[in-house]
Design an enzyme around this catalytic site. Structure first.
Site, PDB file in Angstrom:
ATOM      1  N   GLY A 216       0.809  -1.157  -0.022  1.00  0.00           N
ATOM      2  CA  GLY A 216      -0.117   0.009  -0.141  1.00  0.00           C
ATOM      3  C   GLY A 216       0.736   1.181  -0.036  1.00  0.00           C
ATOM      4  CD  GLU A 217       5.262   1.215   3.738  1.00  0.00           C
ATOM      5  OE1 GLU A 217       6.014   1.802   3.322  1.00  0.00           O
ATOM      6  OE2 GLU A 217       4.915   0.860   4.502  1.00  0.00           O
ATOM      7  CB  SER A 218       3.530   5.997  -2.384  1.00  0.00           C
ATOM      8  OG  SER A 218       4.329   6.714  -1.711  1.00  0.00           O
TER       9      SER A 218
ATOM     10  CE  LYS B 296       7.141  -1.439   2.283  1.00  0.00           C
ATOM     11  NZ  LYS B 296       6.612  -2.337   3.318  1.00  0.00           N
ATOM     12  CB  ILE B 297       3.226   1.259  -5.317  1.00  0.00           C
ATOM     13  CG1 ILE B 297       2.166   0.777  -4.123  1.00  0.00           C
ATOM     14  CG2 ILE B 297       2.699   1.437  -6.667  1.00  0.00           C
ATOM     15  CD1 ILE B 297       0.861   1.593  -4.139  1.00  0.00           C
TER      16      ILE B 297
END
Length: 1256
Positions: free
Chosen positions: A446-448, A450-451
């Site tokens: 969900g973290e940007s 990580k995305i």
């Protein structure tokens, strides 16, 4: 139309032949190109996990145009334009293009028929649609034509890549969708077509078949996916048809279950069949029977393959000794069983270990990776590629944990992420399709940040493989981000204002290296996302997904790289591994159906399944499985349940299910007993129940070693009926009579008062006859009579089960039923012991301990202890001739007889002695050790004073000792002691005691013989040792006789003295040391004289009659023995002491008073004997006056004692003592001997006459 199609496609085999004649080069090229498509590239990674969530949408028309038609067109173009050189190839092409009904014609027709199945042209075909309101005639017609074409073309289709690619792609894609049809007719036709494709083209349809079973059969056959009952039934029928193909399940297991990139189709299908056969809270239905048929078809296929041979490596365990990349494991030759069998077993081992690793990883990622390192599936030092491949190819991983790991900013995790992305093949894929496949394998964090890291890795891989439209990888990254945002916007219910197509296009301006992407391209992406959501939070767990367009494209990509399809033959290469997976659920399923079944044909189907399971379990040495099967079957015999029926025999005869189960149990026990372990206990419970009902044949407890001998020994054991008939059937309402001696006695008492019996009805007679026939079919006796063929472990378990079934004997009274059970079990135990004489070491310890427990815990005579005692004797009798090396162990068991309670021993003493006598007579030559003989003689000793047993005991002793037939140094002393016991025993006539004394006296001859043999055959040291041993035995003999000399009975006492004299004087051939003679005088001769004198003076005439005669014999014995040994004794330094002892006894006997009066006979005898003794001593120069000065103590002491006896003896023996002293001195020259002229003749006459008197 069907005729036209038949006319065209029936020519396919002929076209094939023509190709071989006219177009050899071309066909070789086509086949070569095809093979190249299916080779495994070393640099490519295999496909991924297909057990993730699905997007739930049907295949689209865009997919059909992008994937299927492109592939077909490419294939056609390549094959038309790719002809080889030469005139033959040209002529082949011209013929194929211009000739009627050639391959192009077939391709066109087939392509048309496949396109007519386009799912979107029909309503109600969606996987979640509930309507069947569409015209099914069209699809059925097309499917029928295609099926006919496949049947006609058969395996020849694979020779034509154009036709084959249509089947692999477009046809199968449509079949996947029609397989979810609500129409049973269409579903049935689809399944029939797939079955045809399997039979003809399975080597080319590996992943397609996996998809069909995962996405169609396994989904429809289970109600939880919303399928109707009709769909479930059709799917189950189709599955059963597949299962009836002999190699279907084997090939599913080898190709799919043993492939880390594929689903466990075999396991899933087997579980489906097992679960579907279970009637849960409902009566048995046709669906249950259908599933059972499929399950048993698989099992019977395995059973049939058993006889076709096994491979040696089948049972060898798989071990990974060192790390090798598991995703790179290859097989050298997929057509050679020596290569592919160990290969697939190794892959299956790896797959199982990966699943275990996944379970550990889901609980603790660090420990999960450490576990895989410990099993050599990951290197000791983790590298990014190995961890990435673990994530990519392992089913069952927690996708949240995988997503978190891949999105982590740690350098190693970033490297794993890039390696993970490189395991995907995005060649020629649309961006949204590639993104769907990528995000199906893990949960997008969900973290940007990580995305972004995840999408960067994806974009780099995608751009590398599909750079056609995109300018660079940044463009791929931005567009991927945009698709994720669009997906959230369109499918998040919290977003009220949705993004329009124009908004999406506007948002993506100038991202392609500063330029715009084509509007049509973006529009297509927009509509694809709007229709089909990209699941960024895929569901956990396995399950059976739907086939989506992206998954189908991925499947087609992977089909080019997947390992070749392994075709199995009719041998049981993998059956053990497969059976181990499905055996538990299978036994449970068959058992439940059998329990619920009410029709005989269903019973038989289940029994066939049980027997097939037993055969497979035994063949593959799966003992636990066979035990489970036996436990399940025994429950259905009803024999283990306490019967509530008034007449259990008749109830059993009326119960078809119970009778079939009983026959099956004993068929398994007889045929596969080698591999039964704990199941023996359940089988014995059934046998015991039949025994209690009186249904067993008489030979069950007999041993095959002696066919003429029944197991009912003498005594109170229960005789078993020889056969069953209506005469033996208990009457209605009459309780079964008790067994054993008391039972028979009570029956005799009740004969006059017993009420008349009611006659059985015809139905009861028929039921009883059925029971009889069932028991005869069981061949229960063979279990025990053929136990000699059982494997060692199974035999031990059978014996252990018998001991457990018998129960531990309890001190005190036990119920007659418990005793009857214990007796019967002991009979069986003895039977298998005798049947396994060659393996007696295996059984003996347990059998001995069991019998010892019985003997030591029984305090009153009963059938059980009788069976135990005589069983031991019987075992010894039968086994001693064959097991001389175990004779001590066997005879040790006879010591149990001496541990019997006094009451028990007294009750059976006569029979025991008779059996011991038989044992001795049959096996005396086989008993060599002192230990064994000690056991035998100990028992005989105990019988000497038993009124009934003594005769048999003495008979055995006679056999051993008569003529020294079986006397040995090992048993001599023991037999002499036993003879003494019989000689002293007052049980029976005195004649037997005399015979016992004869045995003792006669045994001296054996000692003489052994002494002679020792001198001839042995060395000096050995002969000396033997001589010492013989001396010791002789001394024990005369000591024994000394004790009998004190017997109260006159004839026994006197005969013992004569026997003792014989043993003391008849030992010329035995060299006895001087010291032993001194011991003999001190401990035997003097002692017996003293004891007799004490008895004569102290006991009443009533106890010891005519002691005077005994004393006379004793005095003669003393004189004779002394005179015979005089020469040797006179050389001893203590001769004077010995001589004084003789004189002292003579003096006492001279003055003895018997019954208060002096004995005149002794008063006359003693001086006479003494005179003879003195004359011999004088003649031999032993008694002479050596000094005139009074310094000769022997001379002086002699006359001191002699004068107390008779004053005249000195003058009588030495009349010229004073006148000729010098003559006496001269007589001692030469060892104290005088010449024959001076005294030899009178002395010899005197000694001879005395000896004759003694013998008389």
């Amino acid at each position: 139309m069907h005729e036209l199609l038949r006319c065209i496609f029936s020519r396919l085999p002929d076209v094939e032949n023509m190709e071989h004649i006219n177009g050899g080069n071309t066909i070789k090229q086509e086949i070569g190109g095809l093979n190249n498509e299916y080779t495994l590239g070393s640099g490519n990674f295999e496909n991924g996990n297909m057990s993730s969530d699905y997007d739930g949408q049907p295949l689209s028309t865009n997919f059909a145009s992008n994937a299927s038609m492109g592939l077909v067109a490419t294939s056609i173009d390549e094959n038309i334009g790719g002809s080889g050189g030469g005139k033959e190839a040209v002529s082949y092409d011209l013929h194929m293009m211009t000739g009627p009904y050639g391959v192009p014609c077939m391709v066109e027709i087939f392509n048309f028929l496949c396109s007519s199945l386009n799912v979107n042209e029909h309503t109600g075909m969606g996987p979640r649609s509930n309507t069947i309101a569409f015209d099914e005639d069209g699809p059925l017609f097309s499917l029928g034509l295609i099926n006919s074409a496949i049947e006609l073309g058969g395996p020849f289709i694979r020779r034509h890549p154009r036709l084959l690619s249509l089947i692999q792609d477009e046809l199968f894609r449509n079949l996947m969708q029609f397989g979810l049809s609500m129409s049973p007719l269409i579903l049935s036709m689809v399944c029939s077509m797939v079955l045809n494709l399997y039979n003809h083209l399975r080597t080319e349809l590996k992943l397609q078949l996996e998809a069909f079973f995962s996405c169609v059969i396994l989904r429809l056959a289970q109600s939880r996916y919303g399928a109707t009952y009709q769909q479930q039934e059709v799917a189950m029928e189709a599955l059963v048809d597949f299962c009836r193909q002999k190699t279907f399940m084997v090939e599913m297991y080898a190709n799919l279950d043993c492939d880390i990139t594929c689903s466990n189709i075999f396991e899933d299908l087997a579980n489906l069949l097992s679960k579907s056969a279970f009637p849960v809270n409902c009566p048995l239905s046709s669906m249950h029977i259908l599933a059972l048929d499929g399950l048993i078809a698989v099992i019977q296929g395995m059973a049939e393959r058993i006889g076709n041979g096994l491979v040696g490596s089948e049972n060898s365990p798989v071990n990974l000794e060192e790390y090798t990349p598991f995703w790179m494991v290859k097989c050298d030759n997929y057509s050679d069983t020596r290569h592919w069998v160990p290969f697939v077993r190794r892959r299956k081992y790896i797959k199982r270990r990966l699943m275990i690793g996944a379970d550990h990883f889901n609980r603790d990622p660090k420990k999960g990776l450490e576990f895989l390192q410990g099993t050599h599936l990951l290197p000791d030092k983790l590298d990014p590629q190995s961890v990435a491949c673990f994530f990519r190819y392992t089913a069952g991983l927690d996708k949240n944990l995988v997503g978190d790991f891949l999105g982590n900013h740690d350098e190693f995790c970033v490297q794993v992420l890039h390696e993970f992305a490189w395991t995907f093949d995005f060649q020629d894929m649309n961006l949204d399709t590639a993104l769907r496949l990528f995000l199906e394998t893990f949960r997008l964090p969900g973290e940007s940040q990580k995305i972004q890291r995840v999408l960067e890795a994806f974009s780099e891989r995608y751009y590398e493989q599909s750079p056609q439209i995109l300018a660079n990888k940044d463009a791929a990254l931005l567009l991927s981000y945009s698709l994720i945002m669009l997906n959230t916007d369109q499918h998040n219910i919290q977003v009220k204002k949705k993004m329009t197509e124009e908004d999406f296009i506007r948002n993506n301006r100038h991202i392609n290296g500063g330029n715009d992407l084509p509007r049509d391209f973006l529009s297509e992406l927009y509509h694809s996302i709007c229709k089909n959501e990209i699941r960024t939070t895929p569901e956990q767990g396995a399950g059976f997904p739907e086939m989506t367009p992206s998954r189908w494209i991925d499947l087609m990509h992977k089909s080019k790289k997947t390992a070749p399809f392994i075709v199995s033959d009719s041998r049981a290469y993998l059956d053990r591994d497969m059976f181990a997976i499905m055996s538990g659920p299978t036994i449970a399923a068959i058992s439940v159906v059998f329990d619920h079944a009410e029709h005989e044909e269903v019973y038989q189907t289940c029994i066939d399944g049980f027997l097939a399971v037993a055969k497979i379990s035994a063949c593959h040495h799966l003992e636990d499985v066979l035990d489970d099967l036996v436990v399940s079957l025994c429950k259905f015999t009803t024999l283990m349940n306490p019967s509530s029926a008034e007449e259990p025999v008749l109830a059993f005869g009326d119960d078809t299910k119970a009778r079939k189960a009983t026959v099956a149990v004993f068929t398994i026990a007889n045929n596969y007993g080698d591999y039964i372990r704990t199941g023996w206990r359940n089988i014995l419970d059934c046998i015991l129940r039949l025994h209690k009902l009186g249904l067993l044949p008489a030979r069950v407890a007999s041993d095959a070693a002696d066919e003429s001998e029944l197991s009912t020994d003498t005594g109170h054991g229960k005789p078993l009926p020889n056969s069953l008939s209506s005469a033996h059937m208990p009457s209605m309402g009459t309780p079964r009579r008790s067994s054993g001696l008391m039972g028979r006695f009570s029956q005799l008492l009740s004969l006059d008062t017993e009420e008349p019996r009611s006659q059985p009805t015809e139905q009861q007679l028929a039921a009883h006859q059925r029971t009889l026939q069932t028991i005869q079919k069981c061949h229960i006796d063979s279990i025990f009579t053929e136990s000699k063929f059982l494997q060692a472990e199974s035999l031990l378990q059978l014996a252990k089960a018998l001991m457990l079934a018998a129960g531990r004997p309890q001190k005190g009274n036990s119920s007659p039923e418990d005793e009857d059970t214990a007796v019967f079990c002991l009979e069986l135990l003895i039977a298998i012991t005798l049947n396994n004489r060659d393996r007696i070491v295996l059984l003996w310890q347990g059998v001995y301990e069991h019998i010892a427990n019985i003997v030591q815990s029984t305090v009153i005579p009963c059938a059980l202890v009788e069976k135990a005692v005589f069983g031991v004797l019987r075992i010894c009798q039968r086994l001693l001739p064959y097991k001389e090396n175990l004779s001590d162990e066997l005879l040790k068991s006879l010591q149990l007889v001496m541990k019997l309670d006094a009451r028990v021993a007294d009750a059976y003493c006569e029979q025991i002695t008779q059996e011991v006598s038989r044992l001795v007579k049959a096996n005396a030559s086989h008993i060599k050790s002192q230990f064994g003989w000690r056991t035998i003689t100990s028992i005989l000793n105990n019988t000497a004073r038993h009124l009934e047993a003594s005769e048999a005991g003495f008979d055995a002793l006679l056999f051993i000792m008569s003529d020294g037939a079986h006397l040995l140094p090992a048993n001599y002393v023991l037999c002499v002691e036993t003879s003494r016991q019989f000689a002293e025993s007052r049980v029976g006539q005195a004649e037997r005691s005399v015979r016992a004394l004869d045995l003792m006296a006669g045994s001296v001859n054996c000692l003489a013989r052994w002494a002679s043999e020792a001198k001839e055959a042995m060395g000096v040291d050995e002969a000396l040792k033997m001589s010492q041993d013989i001396g010791e035995m002789w001394f024990r003999l005369v000591q024994g006789l000394r004790k009998v000399c004190l017997d109260q009975r006159e004839e026994v006492r006197n005969y013992a003295l004569l026997s003792l004299q014989k043993c003391l004087t008849g030992v010329d051939e035995i060299h006895l040391p001087h010291g032993l003679w001194l011991q003999c005088f001190e401990m035997v001769i003097f002692t017996v004289l003293d004891d007799l004198l004490e008895i004569a003076q102290g006991q009443s005439q009533k106890d010891y009659r005519n002691m005077e005669g005994t004393l006379i014999l004793a005095m003669r014995l003393l004189s004779n023995v002394f005179l015979q040994l005089l020469h040797d004794l006179s050389q001893l330094t203590i001769f004077c002491k010995l001589w004084l002892g003789v004189l002292s006894r003579m003096e006492k006997y001279m003055n003895v008073k018997v019954r208060g009066k002096r004995s005149e006979k002794l008063h006359e005898l003693v001086p006479e004997l003494l005179k003879n003794t003195l004359l011999v001593m004088k003649t031999r120069g032993v008694l002479v006056q050596r000094s005139a000065l009074g310094g000769d103590s022997l001379w002086e002491l002699t006359w001191l004692h002699v004068n107390n006896i008779s004053l005249s003896l000195q003058s009588e023996v030495f009349p010229d003592q004073d006148s000729e002293p010098s003559q006496h001195k001269h007589s001692q020259i030469g060892g104290g001997l005088v010449s024959d002229e001076t005294g030899s003749s009178p002395l010899n006459e005197t000694v001879a006459s005395e000896s004759a008197g003694i013998r008389g």
